[in-house]
Design a protein around this motif. Structure first.
Motif, PDB file in Angstrom:
ATOM      1  N   PRO A 140      69.532  37.304  48.480  1.00  0.00           N
ATOM      2  CA  PRO A 140      68.420  36.615  47.807  1.00  0.00           C
ATOM      3  C   PRO A 140      67.198  37.531  47.719  1.00  0.00           C
ATOM      4  N   PRO A 141      66.561  37.588  46.573  1.00  0.00           N
ATOM      5  CA  PRO A 141      65.379  38.441  46.430  1.00  0.00           C
ATOM      6  C   PRO A 141      64.219  37.981  47.313  1.00  0.00           C
ATOM      7  N   VAL A 142      63.547  38.941  47.947  1.00  0.00           N
ATOM      8  CA  VAL A 142      62.328  38.701  48.717  1.00  0.00           C
ATOM      9  C   VAL A 142      61.252  39.650  48.202  1.00  0.00           C
ATOM     10  N   VAL A 143      60.153  39.078  47.740  1.00  0.00           N
ATOM     11  CA  VAL A 143      59.065  39.874  47.154  1.00  0.00           C
ATOM     12  C   VAL A 143      57.781  39.591  47.920  1.00  0.00           C
ATOM     13  N   HIS A 144      57.007  40.649  48.219  1.00  0.00           N
ATOM     14  CA  HIS A 144      55.742  40.485  48.933  1.00  0.00           C
ATOM     15  C   HIS A 144      54.654  41.277  48.205  1.00  0.00           C
ATOM     16  N   VAL A 145      53.531  40.618  47.951  1.00  0.00           N
ATOM     17  CA  VAL A 145      52.408  41.225  47.230  1.00  0.00           C
ATOM     18  C   VAL A 145      51.232  41.359  48.193  1.00  0.00           C
ATOM     19  N   THR A 146      50.672  42.586  48.299  1.00  0.00           N
ATOM     20  CA  THR A 146      49.530  42.839  49.176  1.00  0.00           C
ATOM     21  C   THR A 146      48.473  43.636  48.424  1.00  0.00           C
ATOM     22  N   ALA A 147      47.275  43.708  49.015  1.00  0.00           N
ATOM     23  CA  ALA A 147      46.171  44.486  48.428  1.00  0.00           C
ATOM     24  C   ALA A 147      45.385  45.151  49.539  1.00  0.00           C
ATOM     25  N   GLU A 148      44.929  46.373  49.267  1.00  0.00           N
ATOM     26  CA  GLU A 148      44.136  47.136  50.237  1.00  0.00           C
ATOM     27  C   GLU A 148      43.057  47.908  49.489  1.00  0.00           C
ATOM     28  N   ARG A 149      41.837  47.866  50.054  1.00  0.00           N
ATOM     29  CA  ARG A 149      40.726  48.548  49.380  1.00  0.00           C
ATOM     30  C   ARG A 149      40.454  49.897  50.027  1.00  0.00           C
TER      31      ARG A 149
END
Length: 497
Positions: free
Chosen positions: A403-412
């Motif tokens: 099963p696909p697992v996707v994670h979205v993050t952001a860093e400045r």
């Protein structure tokens, strides 16, 4: 001053209020063997000062005590104008010290004065004054030359160097200087007096420094002029090379700008062509699709198995071509339309995208998570398309049975946000990390994974239009992380403040 030396006529001024002393001075000086002497006499300091201002003598014999002024007061007024011999009846050493401090070249006591002593004092005063003046001129010349050398070393423009070279007229004792350099207007300094002599000094290839001296006595020694000419020549050569380099750099910059503008124009034309061509292709394609549907409805039962296969392939090809045209139109539209830059809340935008993808997520049994996402300055429609493409890729290129697992993050970092979209899908060999962003580039067959190879090209174009960049980090069999940067909202505002 001997007869053999043939001395020039000597102009003297005597300021003495005692007639007896004055008579002695005149007798000693006017009978000077082999020396032509003219004398002006004054009994008071004030008229003597007026005469001195009009014309300075070759030597001034000055009484220490006068009825209207002291000798030191007169000396203070005429200091540096002519040589002075102080005369007094006092034998006080303090008087001598004050006179010499005041600028007198010598000091004589009247009651010890004979003709040889007086003549020798005048002769020595004139010679000492001449030497002092030469030393002063040499010091001024040295200081001026040092200043000119500093300016020459700092000058980078050819005309500035020529101007400094021309200003050497006063420094070297000339009354006029002109610098000639091929291809440049002449630069002059000063005005030549009648007569005199002209001297030319080479300053490199066909460059010349022309110096005009009013008389032979003003011409400096050859070593000085040649040294200065060499320094000027080096400065001219350096400035010429600097200007050539600057001209070359400006030419290259201009060509780069022109080439860049040509490329922009070409890209706009290509984008316009792609948009128009794609748009115009849709109409005949609709006709093909309509007629294949009519053939299938009306004549389908009459066709054998092979005919029905051919008809199905035509229908499928038309559908694939229609989707390709739609993708090309979307790609061209991104280049044509100016992004609408506004505050864009990525948390809310991603929630909307996930809502649109809920059917696909459910069918793939996929899980999408994310950390807190920032608000950036971007076009909301383009950002929606970007997330749709990246998440759609993660769902499409998944490992069988996983099963696909996707994670979205952001860093400045500084004024930039870096966003990561990570998945646990097929991954890829790092050698293809640039290729996948090119138009129509595919790593898998269309049969295994449908699509036209445009999605990631669209992603790159969107990110670049928003002022960022995009790349991928991937490991075969483990998954991929797509990273892209966007300017921070406050940084964009500060740049336009």
């Amino acid at each position: 001053m001997t007869d053999a030396a043939q001395p020039l006529p000597l102009r003297l001024m005597i300021v003495e209020d005692n007639p007896d002393d004055l008579s002695v001075y005149l007798r000693h000086l006017l009978t000077w063997p082999g020396q032509d002497v003219t004398v002006q006499t004054y009994a008071l300091g004030e008229p003597a000062l007026a005469a001195l201002q009009a014309s300075a003598p070759d030597c001034l014999l000055l009484d220490y005590l006068l009825p209207d002024l002291t000798g030191l007061e007169v000396l203070a007024e005429v200091r540096g104008t002519c040589p002075v011999v102080m005369l007094t009846g006092l034998g006080d050493e303090r008087v001598a010290v004050n006179a010499m401090k005041g600028g007198a070249q010598d000091y004589l006591v009247k009651d010890r004065l004979g003709a040889p002593e007086l003549r020798h004092a005048v002769e020595q005063a004139v010679e000492r004054y001449r030497l002092e003046q030469e030393v002063a001129r040499a010091s001024r010349r040295t200081a001026a030359l040092q200043g000119l050398l500093v300016r020459l070393n700092a000058a980078t423009r050819l005309m500035d160097v020529m101007e400094v070279c021309a200003q050497c007229a006063e420094t070297l004792g000339a009354d006029h200087a002109r610098v000639t350099v091929p291809g440049q207007p002449d630069v002059s300094h000063g005005n030549p007096a009648p007569g005199g002599q002209m001297q030319q000094l080479p300053l490199g290839e066909d460059a010349l420094l022309h110096l005009h001296f009013p008389d032979l006595h003003g011409v400096p020694d050859d070593a000085l002029t040649e040294t200065f000419a060499g320094v000027c020549a080096q400065a001219l050569g350096r400035a010429t090379a600097h200007e050539q380099e600057r001209d070359l750099r400006e030419t290259l910059e201009r060509r780069v700008l022109e080439r860049t503008e040509d490329l922009r124009r070409s890209n706009r034309d290509l984008e316009q062509f792609a948009y128009v061509a794609s748009h115009d292709l849709k109409e005949p394609l609709r006709t093909i699709s309509s007629y294949t549907q009519l053939i299938d409805q009306r004549y389908g039962p009459m066709l054998d198995a092979r005919g029905q296969t051919y008809l199905a392939q035509v229908t499928e090809g038309a559908g694939r071509l229609y989707r390709l045209i739609e993708d090309l139109l979307g790609f061209a539209r991104i280049g044509q339309e100016e992004p609408v830059q506004a505050a864009c809340d990525l948390d809310r935008l991603l929630a909307t995208v996930l809502q649109d993808l809920q059917v696909s997520l459910r069918e793939a049994n996929a899980t999408v998570t994310h950390s807190a996402l920032p608000t950036v300055q971007a076009d909301a429609a383009l950002m929606t398309q970007l997330f749709l493409n990246l998440l759609g890729n993660a769902l499409k290129f998944r490992r069988p049975g996983v099963p696909p697992v996707v994670h979205v993050t952001a860093e400045r970092t500084g004024d930039t946000w870096t966003l990561r979209v990570s998945d646990n899908g097929l991954g890829m060999d790092p050698q293809y990390s640039d290729q996948i962003f090119a138009l129509f580039q595919r790593l898998h067959s269309r049969k295994a994974y449908p699509g036209n190879g445009i999605g990631l090209s669209v992603c790159r174009r969107i990110v670049e239009r928003l002022g960022g960049s995009i790349w991928v980090e991937s490991t075969p069999g483990e998954g991929s992380t797509f990273l892209f940067t966007l300017p921070a909202l406050d940084a964009r505002r500060a740049a336009h403040a």
